[in-house]
Design a protein around this motif. Structure first.
Motif, short mmCIF file in Angstrom:
data_model
loop_
_atom_site.label_atom_id
_atom_site.label_comp_id
_atom_site.label_asym_id
_atom_site.label_seq_id
_atom_site.Cartn_x
_atom_site.Cartn_y
_atom_site.Cartn_z
N MET A 137 0.84 -1.19 0.00
CA MET A 137 0.00 0.00 0.00
C MET A 137 0.88 1.25 0.00
SD MET A 137 -2.73 1.81 0.07
CE MET A 137 -3.98 0.53 0.18
N LEU A 138 0.50 2.23 -0.82
CA LEU A 138 1.21 3.49 -0.86
C LEU A 138 1.02 4.24 0.46
CD1 LEU A 138 0.07 4.54 -4.44
CD2 LEU A 138 2.40 3.94 -3.79
N ILE A 139 2.11 4.65 1.08
CA ILE A 139 2.02 5.36 2.35
C ILE A 139 1.30 6.69 2.17
CG2 ILE A 139 3.35 6.39 4.22
CD1 ILE A 139 3.37 3.35 4.17
N SER A 140 1.49 7.33 1.02
CA SER A 140 0.81 8.59 0.76
C SER A 140 -0.71 8.42 0.77
CB SER A 140 1.25 9.15 -0.59
OG SER A 140 1.06 8.19 -1.63
N VAL A 141 -1.18 7.32 0.24
CA VAL A 141 -2.62 7.04 0.24
C VAL A 141 -3.10 6.75 1.66
CG1 VAL A 141 -4.42 5.48 -0.60
CG2 VAL A 141 -2.62 6.27 -2.15
N GLN A 142 -2.28 6.04 2.42
CA GLN A 142 -2.61 5.77 3.82
C GLN A 142 -2.72 7.07 4.61
OE1 GLN A 142 -3.87 2.84 4.17
NE2 GLN A 142 -2.44 1.77 5.49
N ALA A 143 -1.77 7.97 4.39
CA ALA A 143 -1.79 9.25 5.09
C ALA A 143 -3.04 10.05 4.73
CB ALA A 143 -0.53 10.04 4.76
N LEU A 144 -3.38 10.04 3.45
CA LEU A 144 -4.57 10.77 3.01
C LEU A 144 -5.84 10.16 3.58
CD1 LEU A 144 -5.76 13.03 1.31
CD2 LEU A 144 -5.73 11.47 -0.66
N ARG A 145 -5.87 8.83 3.66
CA ARG A 145 -7.04 8.16 4.24
C ARG A 145 -7.21 8.57 5.71
NH1 ARG A 145 -8.15 2.10 2.70
NH2 ARG A 145 -5.93 1.88 3.18
N ALA A 146 -6.10 8.65 6.44
CA ALA A 146 -6.17 9.09 7.84
C ALA A 146 -6.67 10.52 7.93
CB ALA A 146 -4.80 8.95 8.49
N LEU A 147 -6.14 11.39 7.07
CA LEU A 147 -6.55 12.80 7.08
C LEU A 147 -8.04 12.92 6.78
CD1 LEU A 147 -5.62 15.75 7.32
CD2 LEU A 147 -5.17 15.71 4.85
N ALA A 148 -8.53 12.13 5.82
CA ALA A 148 -9.95 12.17 5.47
C ALA A 148 -10.81 11.74 6.65
CB ALA A 148 -10.21 11.27 4.26
N ALA A 149 -10.37 10.70 7.35
CA ALA A 149 -11.13 10.21 8.50
C ALA A 149 -11.23 11.28 9.58
CB ALA A 149 -10.49 8.95 9.06
N TRP A 150 -10.12 11.97 9.85
CA TRP A 150 -10.14 12.98 10.90
C TRP A 150 -10.88 14.24 10.48
CZ3 TRP A 150 -9.39 12.14 15.81
CH2 TRP A 150 -8.68 10.99 16.19
N ALA A 151 -10.96 14.50 9.18
CA ALA A 151 -11.80 15.61 8.70
C ALA A 151 -13.26 15.31 9.01
CB ALA A 151 -11.60 15.81 7.20
N VAL A 152 -13.66 14.06 8.82
CA VAL A 152 -15.03 13.66 9.15
C VAL A 152 -15.27 13.74 10.65
CG1 VAL A 152 -16.69 11.74 9.09
CG2 VAL A 152 -15.24 12.19 7.11
N VAL A 153 -14.26 13.39 11.45
CA VAL A 153 -14.38 13.52 12.91
C VAL A 153 -14.67 14.97 13.28
CG1 VAL A 153 -13.14 13.37 15.10
CG2 VAL A 153 -12.88 11.54 13.41
N CYS A 154 -13.92 15.90 12.71
CA CYS A 154 -14.13 17.32 13.01
C CYS A 154 -15.51 17.78 12.53
CB CYS A 154 -13.03 18.16 12.36
SG CYS A 154 -11.39 17.88 13.06
N HIS A 155 -15.94 17.27 11.40
CA HIS A 155 -17.27 17.61 10.87
C HIS A 155 -18.36 17.17 11.86
CE1 HIS A 155 -20.46 18.18 7.92
NE2 HIS A 155 -20.85 16.94 8.11
N HIS A 156 -18.25 15.98 12.38
CA HIS A 156 -19.26 15.48 13.31
C HIS A 156 -19.13 16.10 14.69
CE1 HIS A 156 -19.87 11.83 10.52
NE2 HIS A 156 -20.86 12.70 10.36
N PHE A 157 -17.94 16.55 15.03
CA PHE A 157 -17.79 17.34 16.27
C PHE A 157 -18.64 18.60 16.19
CE2 PHE A 157 -15.41 21.01 18.10
CZ PHE A 157 -15.70 20.76 19.44
N MET A 158 -18.59 19.28 15.05
CA MET A 158 -19.39 20.49 14.87
C MET A 158 -20.88 20.16 14.87
SD MET A 158 -17.09 22.73 14.90
CE MET A 158 -18.27 24.06 14.76
N GLN A 159 -21.23 18.99 14.38
CA GLN A 159 -22.64 18.60 14.37
C GLN A 159 -23.15 18.26 15.76
OE1 GLN A 159 -23.49 14.79 12.57
NE2 GLN A 159 -25.59 15.38 12.05
N ILE A 160 -22.41 17.41 16.47
CA ILE A 160 -22.88 16.90 17.76
C ILE A 160 -22.81 17.96 18.85
CG2 ILE A 160 -22.38 15.21 19.59
CD1 ILE A 160 -21.50 13.28 17.32
N PHE A 161 -21.75 18.74 18.88
CA PHE A 161 -21.56 19.71 19.95
C PHE A 161 -22.21 21.06 19.66
CE2 PHE A 161 -18.54 16.54 21.09
CZ PHE A 161 -18.24 16.70 22.44
N PHE A 162 -22.30 21.44 18.36
CA PHE A 162 -22.78 22.79 18.03
C PHE A 162 -23.96 22.79 17.06
CE2 PHE A 162 -18.25 23.24 19.09
CZ PHE A 162 -18.32 24.18 20.12
N ASP A 163 -24.47 21.61 16.73
CA ASP A 163 -25.60 21.50 15.80
C ASP A 163 -25.33 22.27 14.50
OD1 ASP A 163 -28.08 20.57 15.01
OD2 ASP A 163 -29.14 22.33 15.78
#
Length: 339
Positions: free
Chosen positions: A1-27
Motif C-alpha cells: 500500500m502506498l504510504i501517501s494514500v494511507q496518510a490521506l485516508r487518515a486525514l480524510a477520517a479525521w476531517a469527518v471527525v471534526c465535521h461530526h464534532f461540529m454537528q454533535i456539539f454545536f448543531d
C-alpha cells in the motif's frame, strides 16, 4: 500500500471527525472560520474515502482472476465485524441514553436492515441513515463491492467499463426511476470510478514523483472544495478529491517508510466507525458537567485514536487474519478431498 494514500485516508477520517464534532456539539452552528470550514466542508472526507476505495480495490485485484464469491467473502470479513460491533454499541447507547439523545431512535427493523447494509428510513425521521449513522457510506461501499465482483467474468481491459456500466444502471436507471431505493440515485457512487481511473493511470506510470506541482494541485483542489457546494458532488467535490489523491501519490517519496503514517492509515476505518460514539460520550459529559466543548473534544481525540488502534489490531487485523486463515484452510481441505 502506498504510504501517501494511507496518510490521506487518515486525514480524510479525521476531517469527518471534526465535521461530526461540529454537528454533535454545536448543531452545525460554528462560531469561527475553522468551525465553519469543518461544518460546511468536513464531509469531503467521505469523497476522498470513495476515491481511495476505488483505487485500492482496483490495484489489489488487477491481473487477478478471483471468484466473485471469494472476493465478496474477503470484503465481508474485512468490513463487517467492526461495523456490526459498533452498530450494536450505538444501538445500546441510544436505548440507554435515549432521554438525552431524543433525535436518535432505534427499532428492531431499522437495526436489522442496518446490519444487512439495506438503506431504510431512520426511525428518528431524518433520512436514510442506519443505526450507526456513518454507516450510510458503507451501504455504497457494499454496492460497489457487489458490482465489482462481476468484473472477474471479463477480460482485464474491459473491467473498468463493466463497473462503470453497472454503476450507471443502478444509479441513473434503477435508482432515478424508483425501481430501487432512491438512496442509490446519488452521483457520489461515481467517485469509485475516479479511483479506478487513478489506478489505471498509476499502473501505466503516468503519475510522476514531484513536490511543488502536487502541492499546488492540492491547494487548488482545496480552494475549489471551499468555494463550491456539494450539489453536483461528483463534479464539485469528487473531481477535486481525485486531484488530491493523484497529488498525494506524486508525493510518495516524501512519505515512504513512515510507520506512523501507515499506522494512522490502517486505523482510519476504525476511526470512522468509532468516533461518533466517543463524541456522543463527550457531548453527554458537557451536558451533565458543563465541560467546555473544546476541552471535551481535546479529550475525545486521543480516546478515538487509541480506541481505533486497538480496534484495528484486535478486530480488523486480528479477527480478519483468523477468519481468513480458517476459510483458506477449509478451501484447501475441500480441494484436497476432490479426487
Amino acid at each position: 500500500m502506498l504510504i501517501s494514500v494511507q496518510a490521506l485516508r487518515a486525514l480524510a477520517a479525521w476531517a469527518v471527525v471534526c465535521h461530526h464534532f461540529m454537528q454533535i456539539f454545536f448543531d452545525f452552528h460554528p462560531s469561527g472560520p475553522i468551525g465553519r470550514f469543518f461544518t460546511e466542508k468536513g464531509a469531503v472526507g467521505v469523497d476522498i474515502f470513495f476515491v481511495i476505495s476505488g483505487l485500492v480495490i482496483y490495484l489489489s485485484t488487477v491481473d487477478k482472476d478471483i471468484p466473485a464469491s471469494r472476493f465478496m467473502l474477503n470484503r465481508i470479513i474485512r468490513i463487517v465485524p467492526a461495523y456490526w460491533l459498533y452498530t450494536l454499541v450505538m444501538g445500546l447507547l441510544v436505548v440507554v441514553a435515549h432521554p438525552l439523545l431524543p433525535h436518535q431512535v432505534v427499532d428492531w427493523q431499522s437495526f436489522i436492515l442496518s446490519l444487512m447494509f439495506i438503506p431504510s428510513e431512520n426511525p428518528g425521521g431524518y433520512g436514510l441513515y442506519p443505526t450507526l449513522n456513518v454507516g450510510w457510506t458503507l451501504n455504497y461501499e457494499m454496492l460497489f463491492y457487489v458490482l465489482f465482483s462481476m468484473v472477474f467474468l471479463f477480460q482485464q481491459r474491459l473491467r473498468p467499463l463493466i463497473v462503470a456500466a453497472a454503476l450507471f444502471a443502478v444509479t441513473d436507471v434503477l435508482g432515478r426511476s424508483g425501481l430501487i431505493s432512491r438512496f442509490y440515485a446519488n452521483d457520489i457512487v461515481y467517485e469509485f470510478l475516479l479511483g479506478i481511473g487513478i489506478g489505471v493511470i498509476y499502473r501505466r506510470g503516468w503519475i510522476t514523483e514531484r513536490l511543488w506541482l502536487p502541492l499546488l494541485a492540492i491547494g487548488c483542489a482545496l480552494l475549489t472544495i471551499k468555494q463550491l457546494p456539494p450539489d453536483l458532488r461528483i463534479i464539485n467535490w469528487g473531481l477535486p478529491s481525485a486531484v488530491i489523491v493523484v497529488a498525494c501519490i506524486s508525493l510518495e517519496p516524501y512519505m515512504r517508510g513512515s510507520r506512523l503514517l501507515k499506522t494512522m492509515g490502517d486505523c482510519s476505518y476504525s476511526v470512522y466507525l468509532l468516533h461518533v460514539l466517543v463524541l456522543y460520550g463527550g457531548w453527554l459529559t458537557t451536558q451533565r458537567f458543563g465541560v467546555n466543548p473544546y476541552v471535551a473534544f481535546a479529550v475525545c481525540v486521543p480516546v478515538i485514536a487509541l480506541g481505533a488502534w486497538l480496534s484495528y489490531e484486535w478486530i480488523e487485523k486480528g479477527l480478519y487474519r483468523r477468519m481468513k486463515g480458517w476459510l483458506d484452510g477449509r478451501r484447501e481441505a475441500k480441494e484436497v478431498a476432490v479426487p
